[in-house]
Motif scaffolding. Sequence first.
Motif, short mmCIF file in Angstrom:
data_model
loop_
_atom_site.label_atom_id
_atom_site.label_comp_id
_atom_site.label_asym_id
_atom_site.label_seq_id
_atom_site.Cartn_x
_atom_site.Cartn_y
_atom_site.Cartn_z
N LYS A 94 17.54 -115.12 -58.20
CA LYS A 94 18.69 -114.95 -58.89
C LYS A 94 19.22 -113.67 -58.73
N PHE A 95 18.37 -112.72 -58.56
CA PHE A 95 18.99 -111.06 -58.64
C PHE A 95 19.11 -110.61 -57.22
N VAL A 96 18.57 -111.20 -56.16
CA VAL A 96 18.94 -110.70 -55.08
C VAL A 96 19.77 -111.59 -54.22
N LEU A 97 19.60 -112.61 -54.37
CA LEU A 97 20.64 -113.80 -53.45
C LEU A 97 21.82 -114.27 -54.32
N ARG A 98 22.61 -113.25 -54.31
CA ARG A 98 23.92 -113.96 -55.35
C ARG A 98 24.99 -113.22 -54.76
N VAL A 99 26.20 -113.83 -55.34
CA VAL A 99 27.41 -113.67 -54.70
C VAL A 99 28.45 -113.25 -55.94
N GLY A 100 28.45 -112.07 -56.38
CA GLY A 100 29.30 -111.97 -57.57
C GLY A 100 28.12 -112.04 -58.83
N ASP A 101 28.69 -113.11 -59.69
CA ASP A 101 27.80 -113.52 -60.69
C ASP A 101 27.17 -114.89 -60.61
N LYS A 102 27.38 -115.26 -59.38
CA LYS A 102 26.79 -116.46 -59.05
C LYS A 102 25.48 -116.34 -58.07
N HIS A 103 24.54 -117.56 -58.45
CA HIS A 103 23.44 -117.65 -57.62
C HIS A 103 23.64 -118.43 -56.15
N VAL A 104 23.20 -117.88 -55.20
CA VAL A 104 23.41 -118.61 -53.83
C VAL A 104 22.54 -119.82 -54.01
N PHE A 105 21.23 -119.79 -54.65
CA PHE A 105 20.07 -120.87 -54.54
C PHE A 105 19.80 -121.60 -55.99
N VAL A 198 20.74 -130.45 -59.25
CA VAL A 198 21.96 -130.30 -58.47
C VAL A 198 23.12 -130.06 -59.20
N THR A 199 22.94 -130.00 -60.45
CA THR A 199 24.09 -129.68 -61.56
C THR A 199 24.18 -128.42 -62.24
N ASP A 200 23.07 -127.56 -61.42
CA ASP A 200 23.21 -125.98 -61.97
C ASP A 200 24.22 -125.24 -61.97
N PRO A 201 25.24 -125.06 -63.22
CA PRO A 201 26.48 -124.50 -63.00
C PRO A 201 26.59 -123.27 -62.40
N ARG A 202 25.48 -122.43 -62.50
CA ARG A 202 25.36 -121.02 -61.74
C ARG A 202 25.44 -121.14 -60.38
N SER A 203 25.06 -122.15 -59.71
CA SER A 203 24.77 -122.28 -58.24
C SER A 203 25.65 -123.43 -57.55
N ILE A 204 26.48 -124.09 -58.24
CA ILE A 204 27.12 -124.91 -57.57
C ILE A 204 28.75 -124.66 -57.46
N PRO A 205 29.66 -125.24 -56.77
CA PRO A 205 30.92 -124.84 -56.65
C PRO A 205 31.68 -124.87 -58.16
N ASN A 206 32.66 -123.90 -58.12
CA ASN A 206 33.28 -123.87 -59.58
C ASN A 206 34.36 -125.05 -59.75
N ALA A 207 35.01 -125.38 -58.83
CA ALA A 207 36.10 -126.16 -58.64
C ALA A 207 35.63 -127.75 -58.59
N PRO A 256 37.94 -120.83 -62.14
CA PRO A 256 37.26 -119.93 -62.87
C PRO A 256 35.54 -120.26 -62.82
N GLU A 257 34.90 -118.86 -62.88
CA GLU A 257 33.48 -119.23 -62.69
C GLU A 257 32.73 -119.60 -64.01
N PHE A 258 31.78 -120.26 -64.06
CA PHE A 258 31.21 -120.92 -65.18
C PHE A 258 30.37 -119.74 -65.83
#
Length: 267
Positions: A94-105, A198-207, A256-258
């Motif tokens: 969550k801290f290393v693999l991220r783009v902005g405030d979102k988790h990649v995984f 698969v519904t984790d809002p911090r690692s899935i698309p925003n739109a 908008p990001e979650f």
Amino acid sequence: MLFQDIRDYQILFLSLFLCLGIGTRDWTLRPELIIVAIATCLLTQGMLSLFRDQGVKALGLRSALITALGLSLLLRADHWTTIAIAAVSAIGSKFVLRVGDKHVFNPANFGIITALLFTADAWVSPGQWGEDWWYGLLFFGTGGMILQRVGRWDTTAAFLGCYSLLEAMRNLWLGWTWDVYLHRLMSGSLILFALFMVTDPRSIPNAPIGRIVWAMCIAILTFILRNYLFVPTAVFWALFMLAPLSILLDLLWLAPEFSWRQKQEEG
């Protein structure tokens, strides 16, 4: 205050699922490994939060506890070190693999895959919940309460709808009876995955359109891995492999990001 945050309900339900699994499914769960998962996730979250945010009050311990419960529900191991590796990897991602405030995984999924790849005693049992229909009703009822407030029902519907359609087409092509089809879909672990991972809002698309496309891609890859490469843990590998696609879909469809804080204020 307790239960003002949506994640409090998630923690409650996942804890109940864990107790239910131990009590009714006779899982070979060792209490000390659950304690290791929870303690390691909370400690890692606390240390990395303080290091990154320089003492910020919000340490994100709810998120870490949800990850720990997810690991306890899905991952099995013979040694406590394997669970610790999975927990550190999950929170660290969550801290290393991220783009902005979102988790990649998805953190729990990343921890599971890390343990499967780099340890010799980790495994996942997709059929541990059996196929009793009342488990599915329980999961849909509790998971639905959370998804309704988070607003991510579209992701679950897209994943399960696409996957069930593919399985139905295969069932017809092979001329199998429909009890085989139901057997492949009535899996507690599959439903748990669709509702809580698969519904984790911090690692899935925003739109919304991005989430639907992403979920359908995961369903298609899951179908291929399970039926043609015979991977029993196909859903976890599919989510891991396609997780970075979420970042690309966010660039294609802006939204908008979650924010958990925003959702809490809205509630």
